[in-house]
Design a protein around this motif. Structure first.
Motif, PDB file in Angstrom:
ATOM      1  N   GLY A 124       0.820  -1.213   0.000  1.00  0.00           N
ATOM      2  CA  GLY A 124       0.000   0.000   0.000  1.00  0.00           C
ATOM      3  C   GLY A 124       0.849   1.256   0.000  1.00  0.00           C
ATOM      4  O   GLY A 124       0.557   2.211  -0.734  1.00  0.00           O
ATOM      5  N   ARG A 125       1.899   1.254   0.822  1.00  0.00           N
ATOM      6  CA  ARG A 125       2.806   2.414   0.841  1.00  0.00           C
ATOM      7  C   ARG A 125       3.481   2.579  -0.516  1.00  0.00           C
ATOM      8  O   ARG A 125       3.616   3.701  -1.025  1.00  0.00           O
ATOM      9  N   TRP A 126       3.908   1.464  -1.090  1.00  0.00           N
ATOM     10  CA  TRP A 126       4.580   1.534  -2.396  1.00  0.00           C
ATOM     11  C   TRP A 126       3.626   2.058  -3.467  1.00  0.00           C
ATOM     12  O   TRP A 126       3.974   2.926  -4.265  1.00  0.00           O
ATOM     13  N   ALA A 127       2.409   1.530  -3.497  1.00  0.00           N
ATOM     14  CA  ALA A 127       1.435   1.955  -4.504  1.00  0.00           C
ATOM     15  C   ALA A 127       1.120   3.441  -4.380  1.00  0.00           C
ATOM     16  O   ALA A 127       1.047   4.169  -5.384  1.00  0.00           O
ATOM     17  N   ALA A 128       0.948   3.904  -3.137  1.00  0.00           N
ATOM     18  CA  ALA A 128       0.650   5.323  -2.924  1.00  0.00           C
ATOM     19  C   ALA A 128       1.794   6.201  -3.407  1.00  0.00           C
ATOM     20  O   ALA A 128       1.580   7.266  -4.003  1.00  0.00           O
ATOM     21  N   SER A 129       3.041   5.741  -3.182  1.00  0.00           N
ATOM     22  CA  SER A 129       4.204   6.542  -3.581  1.00  0.00           C
ATOM     23  C   SER A 129       4.329   6.650  -5.095  1.00  0.00           C
ATOM     24  O   SER A 129       5.006   7.548  -5.606  1.00  0.00           O
ATOM     25  N   HIS A 130       3.673   5.744  -5.822  1.00  0.00           N
ATOM     26  CA  HIS A 130       3.707   5.788  -7.282  1.00  0.00           C
ATOM     27  C   HIS A 130       2.395   6.300  -7.878  1.00  0.00           C
ATOM     28  O   HIS A 130       2.161   6.173  -9.081  1.00  0.00           O
ATOM     29  N   GLY A 131       1.558   6.885  -7.015  1.00  0.00           N
ATOM     30  CA  GLY A 131       0.341   7.514  -7.498  1.00  0.00           C
ATOM     31  C   GLY A 131      -0.760   6.568  -7.914  1.00  0.00           C
ATOM     32  O   GLY A 131      -1.684   6.966  -8.632  1.00  0.00           O
ATOM     33  N   LEU A 132      -0.689   5.310  -7.467  1.00  0.00           N
ATOM     34  CA  LEU A 132      -1.724   4.340  -7.826  1.00  0.00           C
ATOM     35  C   LEU A 132      -2.917   4.461  -6.888  1.00  0.00           C
ATOM     36  O   LEU A 132      -2.800   4.959  -5.765  1.00  0.00           O
ATOM     37  N   ASP A 133      -4.056   4.013  -7.354  1.00  0.00           N
ATOM     38  CA  ASP A 133      -5.244   3.925  -6.516  1.00  0.00           C
ATOM     39  C   ASP A 133      -5.060   2.690  -5.626  1.00  0.00           C
ATOM     40  O   ASP A 133      -5.221   1.557  -6.082  1.00  0.00           O
TER      41      ASP A 133
ATOM     42  N   ASP B 126       6.558  -9.759 -11.020  1.00  0.00           N
ATOM     43  CA  ASP B 126       5.533  -9.888 -12.056  1.00  0.00           C
ATOM     44  C   ASP B 126       4.456  -8.815 -11.894  1.00  0.00           C
ATOM     45  O   ASP B 126       3.999  -8.225 -12.879  1.00  0.00           O
ATOM     46  N   THR B 127       4.057  -8.567 -10.654  1.00  0.00           N
ATOM     47  CA  THR B 127       3.051  -7.533 -10.386  1.00  0.00           C
ATOM     48  C   THR B 127       3.529  -6.180 -10.877  1.00  0.00           C
ATOM     49  O   THR B 127       2.788  -5.439 -11.539  1.00  0.00           O
ATOM     50  N   ILE B 128       4.782  -5.837 -10.556  1.00  0.00           N
ATOM     51  CA  ILE B 128       5.313  -4.524 -10.938  1.00  0.00           C
ATOM     52  C   ILE B 128       5.508  -4.433 -12.444  1.00  0.00           C
ATOM     53  O   ILE B 128       5.193  -3.413 -13.065  1.00  0.00           O
ATOM     54  N   THR B 129       6.008  -5.490 -13.060  1.00  0.00           N
ATOM     55  CA  THR B 129       6.225  -5.494 -14.509  1.00  0.00           C
ATOM     56  C   THR B 129       4.912  -5.282 -15.262  1.00  0.00           C
ATOM     57  O   THR B 129       4.856  -4.519 -16.232  1.00  0.00           O
ATOM     58  N   GLU B 130       3.841  -5.941 -14.797  1.00  0.00           N
ATOM     59  CA  GLU B 130       2.545  -5.827 -15.467  1.00  0.00           C
ATOM     60  C   GLU B 130       1.985  -4.415 -15.420  1.00  0.00           C
ATOM     61  O   GLU B 130       1.215  -4.011 -16.296  1.00  0.00           O
ATOM     62  N   LEU B 131       2.375  -3.635 -14.409  1.00  0.00           N
ATOM     63  CA  LEU B 131       1.891  -2.258 -14.301  1.00  0.00           C
ATOM     64  C   LEU B 131       2.486  -1.356 -15.383  1.00  0.00           C
ATOM     65  O   LEU B 131       1.883  -0.347 -15.760  1.00  0.00           O
ATOM     66  N   ASN B 132       3.698  -1.715 -15.841  1.00  0.00           N
ATOM     67  CA  ASN B 132       4.351  -0.952 -16.912  1.00  0.00           C
ATOM     68  C   ASN B 132       4.437   0.540 -16.574  1.00  0.00           C
ATOM     69  O   ASN B 132       4.121   1.405 -17.406  1.00  0.00           O
ATOM     70  N   LEU B 133       4.878   0.842 -15.361  1.00  0.00           N
ATOM     71  CA  LEU B 133       4.978   2.239 -14.927  1.00  0.00           C
ATOM     72  C   LEU B 133       6.215   2.887 -15.541  1.00  0.00           C
ATOM     73  O   LEU B 133       7.298   2.298 -15.530  1.00  0.00           O
ATOM     74  N   PRO B 134       6.084   4.095 -16.087  1.00  0.00           N
ATOM     75  CA  PRO B 134       7.239   4.765 -16.713  1.00  0.00           C
ATOM     76  C   PRO B 134       8.343   5.049 -15.704  1.00  0.00           C
ATOM     77  O   PRO B 134       8.075   5.515 -14.594  1.00  0.00           O
ATOM     78  N   GLY B 135       9.574   4.728 -16.086  1.00  0.00           N
ATOM     79  CA  GLY B 135      10.730   5.027 -15.251  1.00  0.00           C
ATOM     80  C   GLY B 135      10.908   4.122 -14.054  1.00  0.00           C
ATOM     81  O   GLY B 135      11.750   4.390 -13.193  1.00  0.00           O
ATOM     82  N   VAL B 136      10.125   3.038 -13.974  1.00  0.00           N
ATOM     83  CA  VAL B 136      10.196   2.131 -12.824  1.00  0.00           C
ATOM     84  C   VAL B 136      10.941   0.862 -13.226  1.00  0.00           C
ATOM     85  O   VAL B 136      10.591   0.212 -14.203  1.00  0.00           O
ATOM     86  N   ASP B 137      11.970   0.510 -12.447  1.00  0.00           N
ATOM     87  CA  ASP B 137      12.738  -0.715 -12.664  1.00  0.00           C
ATOM     88  C   ASP B 137      12.124  -1.819 -11.810  1.00  0.00           C
ATOM     89  O   ASP B 137      12.264  -1.802 -10.585  1.00  0.00           O
ATOM     90  N   PRO B 138      11.424  -2.790 -12.414  1.00  0.00           N
ATOM     91  CA  PRO B 138      10.750  -3.819 -11.629  1.00  0.00           C
ATOM     92  C   PRO B 138      11.683  -4.592 -10.701  1.00  0.00           C
ATOM     93  O   PRO B 138      11.291  -4.951  -9.585  1.00  0.00           O
TER      94      PRO B 138
END
Length: 220
Positions: A33-42, A57-69
């Motif tokens: 939850g803390r991680w998601a909030a820090s990246h602006g996710l709902d 796998d969870t982080i890769t699927e999000l395909n967030l710009p500038g994020v190294d899974p």
């Protein structure tokens, strides 16, 4: 959905870990939850999507710009290792696991080995003889690779194994591996539809081993 125990017997039982034999929901959702909030996710929408899968796998699927899974998964892993407050066994799990011969079961988890060991210790569950963790597979759940490997380590065919799971990604992995599946519902805030056996927890369950060495589920 069914709550009638299967009449058939099995060569082995394969257990997911989080939500299946132990409850790490509070810990995992604090860290993620803390991680998601820090990246602006709902956060409320995101949290249900991350259970039962490898962190990378969870982080890769999000395909967030500038994020190294890889880097982000390492940060989350350390956070989860540091925070095991509230990690407890699913009711009856310790006694149920003790009723299974040690050579007849394995844990098959999406957690890395360090986190798996930490959470098992926090929950008071003895490490099993056989365990498959995130590092052991190239593709995580819902891919069946993990359960195929788990069955191989125990020395059985997946078609002769019963998989215990709690989330859809794991259920799909068990199905694709060719195993029967039982769904543990203890941590379900929002139940999902399934035709598989549903079990709330292990308090009224035990294992019977037949003379031929095969296992069956029984009510106490």
């Amino acid at each position: 959905m069914s709550d009638s125990l299967p009449q058939k017997t099995y060569d082995a039982f394969l257990f997911d870990m989080d939500g299946t034999i132990l409850n790490s929901l509070a810990s995992a959702e604090r860290v993620w939850g803390r991680w998601a909030a820090s990246h602006g996710l709902d956060v409320e929408k995101f949290l249900p999507t991350m259970h039962g899968k490898r962190g990378i796998d969870t982080i890769t699927e999000l395909n967030l710009p500038g994020v190294d899974p890889v880097a982000e998964a390492a940060i989350i892993l350390q956070g989860e290792i540091d925070d095991v407050e509230g990690v407890v066994p699913i009711p009856g799990a310790i006694e149920f696991l003790a009723s299974i011969p040690p050579e007849k079961w394995a844990i098959v988890t999406s957690s890395p080995i360090t986190l798996a060991k930490r959470r098992l210790a926090a929950a008071g569950i003895t490490e099993p003889r056989f365990i498959v963790t995130a590092e052991d597979v190239k593709v995580g759940k819902p891919n069946p690779q993990c359960y195929i490997l788990g069955a191989e380590r125990v020395g059985v065919s997946t078609s002769q194994a019963l998989v215990f799971e709690d989330v859809m990604a794991g259920v799909k992995a068990g199905e694709a591996a060719g195993a029967d599946v039982a769904v543990i519902t203890h941590t379900h805030a929002h139940p999902f539809e399934t035709n598989h056996l549903k079990i709330a927890d292990y308090r009224d369950l035990t294992t019977h081993m037949n003379p031929d060495g095969r296992l069956s589920l029984q009510r106490k």
